[in-house]
Motif scaffolding. Structure first.
Motif, PDB file in Angstrom:
ATOM      1  N   ALA A 107      34.551  47.539  35.149  1.00 29.33           N
ATOM      2  CA  ALA A 107      35.471  48.583  35.582  1.00 29.33           C
ATOM      3  C   ALA A 107      36.248  48.211  36.834  1.00 29.33           C
ATOM      4  CB  ALA A 107      34.687  49.882  35.838  1.00 29.33           C
ATOM      5  N   HIS A 108      37.569  48.414  36.760  1.00 23.90           N
ATOM      6  CA  HIS A 108      38.491  48.451  37.898  1.00 23.90           C
ATOM      7  C   HIS A 108      38.802  47.113  38.539  1.00 23.90           C
ATOM      8  CE1 HIS A 108      38.665  52.767  37.753  1.00 23.90           C
ATOM      9  NE2 HIS A 108      37.347  52.858  37.852  1.00 23.90           N
ATOM     10  N   GLY A 109      38.380  46.000  37.978  1.00 17.09           N
ATOM     11  CA  GLY A 109      38.809  44.728  38.527  1.00 17.09           C
ATOM     12  C   GLY A 109      37.716  43.695  38.555  1.00 17.09           C
ATOM     13  N   GLY A 110      38.106  42.481  38.940  1.00 17.54           N
ATOM     14  CA  GLY A 110      37.162  41.387  39.014  1.00 17.54           C
ATOM     15  C   GLY A 110      37.213  40.513  37.781  1.00 17.54           C
ATOM     16  N   PHE A 111      36.187  39.674  37.630  1.00 18.37           N
ATOM     17  CA  PHE A 111      36.079  38.745  36.506  1.00 18.37           C
ATOM     18  C   PHE A 111      34.878  39.139  35.659  1.00 18.37           C
ATOM     19  CE2 PHE A 111      33.806  35.185  34.635  1.00 18.37           C
ATOM     20  CZ  PHE A 111      34.795  34.580  33.865  1.00 18.37           C
ATOM     21  N   ALA A 112      35.033  39.047  34.339  1.00 23.01           N
ATOM     22  CA  ALA A 112      33.898  39.324  33.458  1.00 23.01           C
ATOM     23  C   ALA A 112      33.999  38.480  32.204  1.00 23.01           C
ATOM     24  CB  ALA A 112      33.853  40.796  33.090  1.00 23.01           C
TER      25      ALA A 112
ATOM     26  N   HIS B 158      37.264  48.821  31.381  1.00 22.16           N
ATOM     27  CA  HIS B 158      37.773  50.092  31.895  1.00 22.16           C
ATOM     28  C   HIS B 158      38.736  49.853  33.058  1.00 22.16           C
ATOM     29  CE1 HIS B 158      37.722  54.347  32.951  1.00 22.16           C
ATOM     30  NE2 HIS B 158      37.473  54.007  34.206  1.00 22.16           N
ATOM     31  N   HIS B 159      40.012  50.159  32.824  1.00 20.72           N
ATOM     32  CA  HIS B 159      41.037  50.075  33.873  1.00 20.72           C
ATOM     33  C   HIS B 159      40.977  48.731  34.597  1.00 20.72           C
ATOM     34  CE1 HIS B 159      42.678  54.246  33.933  1.00 20.72           C
ATOM     35  NE2 HIS B 159      41.545  54.493  33.294  1.00 20.72           N
ATOM     36  N   MET B 160      40.968  47.656  33.805  1.00 24.43           N
ATOM     37  CA  MET B 160      40.975  46.319  34.401  1.00 24.43           C
ATOM     38  C   MET B 160      42.382  45.828  34.695  1.00 24.43           C
ATOM     39  SD  MET B 160      37.886  45.286  34.870  1.00 24.43           S
ATOM     40  CE  MET B 160      37.885  43.498  34.906  1.00 24.43           C
TER      41      MET B 160
END
Length: 780
Positions: free
Chosen positions: A358-363, A387-389
């Motif tokens: 959710a909401h940013g970063g790396f996955a 979610h909201h990436m």
């Protein structure tokens, strides 16, 4: 219910039970039936080889909420300069009664089992869980939630296929401020995605990798027949990364949801693709290669999906949670992100674990099994969720996305499977789904763009619309109204090589102007399609390929990733330019394969061509209510297609409807099939033009003019439509003396309804006079 009883019940029914198709208002019935329904599901946690210590220490110990006084923060300073800690050491500091926070450049090495109340990783801390740290066959982490926050890293990579890593999410009352209860995943602060490029070090990074698989699914190369104990696959199971003991599910291939899937365990394998299974097949599954004249065959074969992984996200059983009054519902979905909201139709919610990025970063989550997941009735709580990436594209040429979900297996869900929400340029590849209630793949609000959704396979294992679930935020996607394998509010995504079997709808695009926070910010009816190529939909109860609403893509709507997929609604959505020019965008659905469904197509669509489409043995191989001439002035509506064994329900058209380079085999044609019905079809005099179209094995009467309107029009005045050969074909047919595969008898150029008997004064003959078909209004 004991694990042994559940296992015995699962194997005894062998898919012979009738499954309810639930409406949105049937939550009470669903709750009443839940125990029996869930007993027919398979989970590793309840039926598999689970380490007994894990079961003893982690399973269903009850809720034990904690307060701020029982939080333990582990950092380098806390450990007096030490920056690596083993899980055995952490266990002494963070007991099951304490919430554990890792931060401050601390690395946790997972080398022994760990049970904590909950776990947060943030501010420079890392969890390292690899083949090097795990020296046991089985290793597990049990917690009420596990969340990686800003600056935290989760680095999990288990490539040794003999090892298993378990993330067990307990139902112990732990509550995370962002992801809430029973969660695994990453969570950046709201707004962080806006500046993620400049604050990469502060973004969470979540990497969960199981043993790499070459393929997560194959197809039957030969039919699997009643009594067989072996199956022939199209691929070498060793090269696919499969192994003895893996659990596989074979899709049903009987038409229109009339049959069910079968599950087996592999007992032997051969490089030829031969797989020996643990019990004899109780059904027959199709395997057929159809040649359409090209070099590549179409594979009408049952999908075989592998649901075994060595990284397993599982948890406690589902809990039925009582609803709460007054929870916020800002978008009117009758659900709330804050918990289980009371509505007229829902008094409780069915709560399992959920995973979210959710909401940013790396996955990157790959080669992982997720089960016992989804929180029915609570907004945003699904098995696997982007979610909201925002924009997942990267500037690194070595990587094409920072949001990657691939090769995962999702099973036993009570609220959808994999969700893409306000996210763009993500990669969703080769995931497999079985026994998912609601939509397996769900593209949520309508602003999502350019996500690559490729080679995923979803099987509804139950017949008669048995994968429905009531009480969610979207009855269209999840209930008996229109449950779908692949549901989307936005068509502007790339759909390549996906296969959806035995759902109510295979693929369902619900054209609209946006939902939730972007409602009214999308060009309703006019959003362009992404690349749709090579998708297969079969054995679905209603539609295979399906576009609902009005789908008339425009050249420029102002929509872009830079504006989070929104546009200035109403300002750039005009179908015509100032001078009256057509603003349409000619596009194509490429190489779709539909078989064994009830319908294929859409209601209203223009500037969309079906190229290379194969539609076989559907009740309606084409279902199209209204359309227009292509914007480019020359493209056909159906090109290079094979339409076999079924009805063609053709549209009312503003201009000519063109079919070219196509083979019609054992089909009948219905003109303007929705003329003057509801709000569709108002011209009621379409002109169908056939260019290089072969008519094989025609029924003696193969024309039906306006089948819907005999009861609507007392005088039959709308029995319109003209079937014409292109000028080239007409010239050839004039010389046709052998009646060879032409649409019309030798010498004829066009065909009209008997209603237009004034044409007889010109020396013409109607369809009725030629005995080629059409129903008559009089006498019916």
């Amino acid at each position: 219910m004991s694990r042994l009883f559940r296992a015995l019940l699962f194997f005894s029914i062998l898919c012979e039970t009738s499954y309810a198709a639930y409406r949105q208002d049937q939550s009470a019935e669903y709750v009443r039936d839940f125990s029996a329904l869930y007993a027919q599901s398979y989970t590793v946690a309840d039926n598999g080889d689970v380490p007994r210590p894990l079961v003893h220490h982690c399973v269903a110990k009850g809720k034990s909420p904690i307060n701020s006084g029982t939080v333990t923060s582990i950092s380098t300073s806390f450990l007096e300069g030490k920056n690596i800690i083993q899980s055995s050491e952490l266990q002494t500091l963070c007991t099951e009664k304490k919430h554990c926070i890792l931060e401050g450049n601390m690395t946790l090495e997972m080398s022994s089992p760990l049970k904590v109340h909950s776990l947060t990783v943030r501010n420079g801390a890392t969890v390292l869980w690899t083949d090097a740290t795990q020296n046991k066959k089985d290793l597990w982490l049990c917690a009420g939630y596990v969340v990686v926050e800003a600056g935290g890293r989760w680095d999990m990579n288990i490539q040794d296929r003999e090892k298993r890593a378990w993330v067990y999410i307990m139902n112990n009352g732990a509550y995370h401020s962002g992801l809430q209860t029973r969660a695994f995943g990453s969570y950046a602060a709201h707004g962080m995605h806006d500046t993620i490029a400049s604050q990469a070090a502060k973004a969470p990074a979540l990497s969960v990798l199981g043993t790499e698989m070459g393929r997560t699914w194959s197809l039957l190369a030969e039919p699997l027949n009643l009594g067989d104990t072996t199956m022939q696959l199209m691929h070498d199971p060793f090269e696919m990364g499969w192994k003895i003991g893996d659990r596989i599910v074979v899709a049903p291939t009987e038409e229109r949801m009339k049959s069910e899937a079968q599950q087996f365990f592999i007992t032997a394998m051969d490089t030829s693709g031969m797989v020996t299974i643990d019990q004899a097949s109780t059904k027959t599954h199709q395997a057929e290669a159809m040649w359409t004249g090209g070099k590549t065959p179409l594979l009408a074969s049952a999908e075989v999906i592998n649901l075994t992984r060595n990284v397993i996200i599982t948890g406690d059983d589902f809990e039925e949670v009582e609803c709460e009054s007054g929870l916020p519902d800002p978008f009117g979905f009758d659900t709330s992100t804050a918990g289980c909201k009371c509505t007229d139709n829902r008094r409780s919610c069915t709560v399992g674990l959920h995973t979210a990025v959710a909401h940013g970063g790396f996955a990157e989550i790959a080669n992982v099994r997720i089960e016992k997941c989804g929180q029915r009735g609570i907004e945003g709580k699904y098995c696997l969720h982007l979610h909201h990436m925002m924009d997942c594209a990267t500037e690194d040429e070595r990587e094409d996305s920072r949001c990657i979900l691939r090769n995962n297996a999702i099973e036993a869900s009570q609220q959808r499977g994999l969700i893409i929400h306000s996210t763009h340029n993500a990669v969703v590849d080769a995931n497999v789904f079985n026994d998912v209630r609601g939509a397996s793949l769900y593209i949520e609000d309508g602003n999502e763009m350019l996500n690559r959704i490729s080679y995923n396979v979803s099987i509804c294992p139950w017949k008669d619309n048995g994968c429905t679930v009531p009480g969610t935020s979207n009855a269209q996607a999840d209930t008996s109204l229109n449950q779908a394998g692949l549901y989307m509010e936005s068509p502007s995504n790339h759909l390549i090589g996906n296969r959806m079997a035995n759902h109510f709808n295979g693929q369902f695009n619900n054209a609209g102007n946006g939902r939730g926070p972007v409602e009214g910010q999308i060009c309703a009816d006019h959003v362009p399609l992404g690349i749709w190529d090579g998708n297969t939909f079969h054995s679905n109860g209603r539609f295979g390929t399906y576009l609902l609403g009005r789908n008339f893509p425009l050249q420029d709507t102002g929509q872009s990733v830079g504006t989070n997929g929104t546009t200035h609604y109403g300002l750039q959505c005009d179908a015509y330019g100032p001078s009256g020019s057509d603003n349409g965008l000619t596009t194509a659905i490429l190489n779709h394969f539909d078989y064994g469904n009830a319908f294929v197509g859409q209601y209203s669509a223009g500037d969309i061509q079906y190229f290379g489409h194969v539609s076989v043995n559907n009740l309606n191989n084409v279902y199209w209510k209204e359309t227009k001439s292509m914007q480019d002035g020359c493209s056909a509506h159906i090109d290079n297609a094979l339409l076999r064994d079924g009805h063609l329900a053709l549209p009312d058209a503003m201009g000519a409807f063109i079919i070219e380079n196509t083979t019609l085999d054992n089909v009948d044609l219905g003109a303007n099939h929705h003329c003057n019905v509801g709000i569709t079809g108002f011209l009621c005099m379409p002109h169908y033009v056939f260019d290089t179209v072969s008519m094989l094995n025609p029924a003696k009467k193969w024309i039906d003019f306006d089948i819907n309107n005999y009861s609507n029009n007392n005088d039959g005045e709308f029995l319109g439509g003209i079937f014409s050969l292109s000028p080239t074909d007409a010239a050839r047919n004039i010389k046709n003396t052998e009646n060879a595969d032409f649409l019309l008898p030798p010498g004829y150029r066009s065909l009209v309804s008997t209603t237009f008997d004034y044409l007889l004064d010109l020396g013409c003959k109607t369809a009725g006079h030629l005995n080629l078909g059409e129903r008559y209004y009089k006498g019916i």
